[in-house]
Design a protein around this motif. Sequence first.
Motif, mmCIF file in Angstrom:
data_model
loop_
_atom_site.group_PDB
_atom_site.id
_atom_site.type_symbol
_atom_site.label_atom_id
_atom_site.label_comp_id
_atom_site.label_asym_id
_atom_site.label_seq_id
_atom_site.Cartn_x
_atom_site.Cartn_y
_atom_site.Cartn_z
ATOM 1 N N MET A 96 0.793 -1.269 -0.043
ATOM 2 C CA MET A 96 0.068 0.098 0.049
ATOM 3 C C MET A 96 0.930 1.389 0.031
ATOM 4 S SD MET A 96 -3.101 1.177 2.539
ATOM 5 C CE MET A 96 -1.983 2.589 3.405
ATOM 6 N N VAL A 139 -4.421 -0.362 -4.136
ATOM 7 C CA VAL A 139 -4.615 -0.069 -2.729
ATOM 8 C C VAL A 139 -5.998 -0.684 -2.399
ATOM 9 C CG1 VAL A 139 -5.409 1.907 -1.485
ATOM 10 C CG2 VAL A 139 -3.384 2.197 -2.777
ATOM 11 N N ILE A 143 -5.560 -2.728 1.108
ATOM 12 C CA ILE A 143 -5.675 -1.848 2.413
ATOM 13 C C ILE A 143 -6.309 -2.568 3.407
ATOM 14 C CG2 ILE A 143 -7.979 -0.808 1.527
ATOM 15 C CD1 ILE A 143 -6.980 1.888 2.425
ATOM 16 N N MET A 186 -9.263 6.655 -0.444
ATOM 17 C CA MET A 186 -9.099 5.772 0.316
ATOM 18 C C MET A 186 -10.070 5.593 1.390
ATOM 19 S SD MET A 186 -5.213 6.082 0.782
ATOM 20 C CE MET A 186 -4.807 5.101 1.963
#
Length: 335
Positions: A96, A139, A143, A186
């Motif tokens: 990440m 990501v 994540i 995110m």
Amino acid sequence: MNKTSSKTLFLSMTIMSTLMVLSSSNWITIWMGMEINIMSFIPLMYKSKNSLLSQSSMMYFLTQSMASMIFIIMILVNMYGWNNLYKNTDMNMIIMLSMMMKLGMPPFHMWFPEMMNKMNWDMCMMLMTWQKIAPMYCVSLSIQNNMINMSFIALSTLSGAILGLNHTSIRKIMSYSSMNHMGWIMSCILMYKKLWMMYMILYSVMMIMFSLCMKKYNIMYINQLNIKYIPVMDKINMLIMMLSIGGIPPFLGFLPKWIAMEYMIMSNEIMLLLMMTMSSLITLSYYLRMISYLSMFMSHSQKWNFLSLNNKKNNMYMFYINMILPMIMLLMNFM
């Protein structure tokens, strides 16, 4: 003809490499797609003999190569079962971090505003939209919901808001605005995996419209918004776009933030939501600074810049796209 055909080749390779990443089922093919993407984007960037473009292409190559090396090392560690060296959570975290380096997110952001300031609006548009899709997809695969990732999201939104206050270059301001939006994306990945795709699409639409408008009048700095002659309808379109990118209701840019806020409240992430909302309010200050130049519609425009005075064509498409949100809210009430 040769220059046009090579540009078409590298542009198609850039698009196909991102689609390759999105359709891959293992990490090696994702890494290969990203490497093809880097090698096809650099020739698009370096299309004329310019020292600024050569600096930005070298900066992009070195940063992306470093992130790719970290990424492939973690893939090989995972493939060959060296789990006694790293835990699975540690590997996901390092993957990440390498993707954050590719995205230009804090604390790995120093290359991104400088590179944006050296490129034209076409390349800035690609760098802020299409080039972020593949790393953001990685990501979303790696994540995890923990305090470290929450800290990175808060750092990204706050840094993007505060660092953009001291600049007059619109390209640098939009690079810091992009960091702020990446923090929101995110947080969308953490709360609900599919939400980030909708946010990314709407963000890309807004940035493409804004970049094309800045390219049309060759605007690079805030004071040029007042110096150059811009028709009143185009100024209104720019004003609406800036408010939409800032996330002001009832414009389109508020919709993804509104949905992200709902999911964060449901997940009981109130402190993080408060920090992100406050940072979005800070970003509005530099959008309002640009709007203050636009709001002086005809007062300071010089006579020698009245070149397009007889142009009666009004670009209403930006106005219509940014005013979709009230219609969506109306439909949601009826459903």
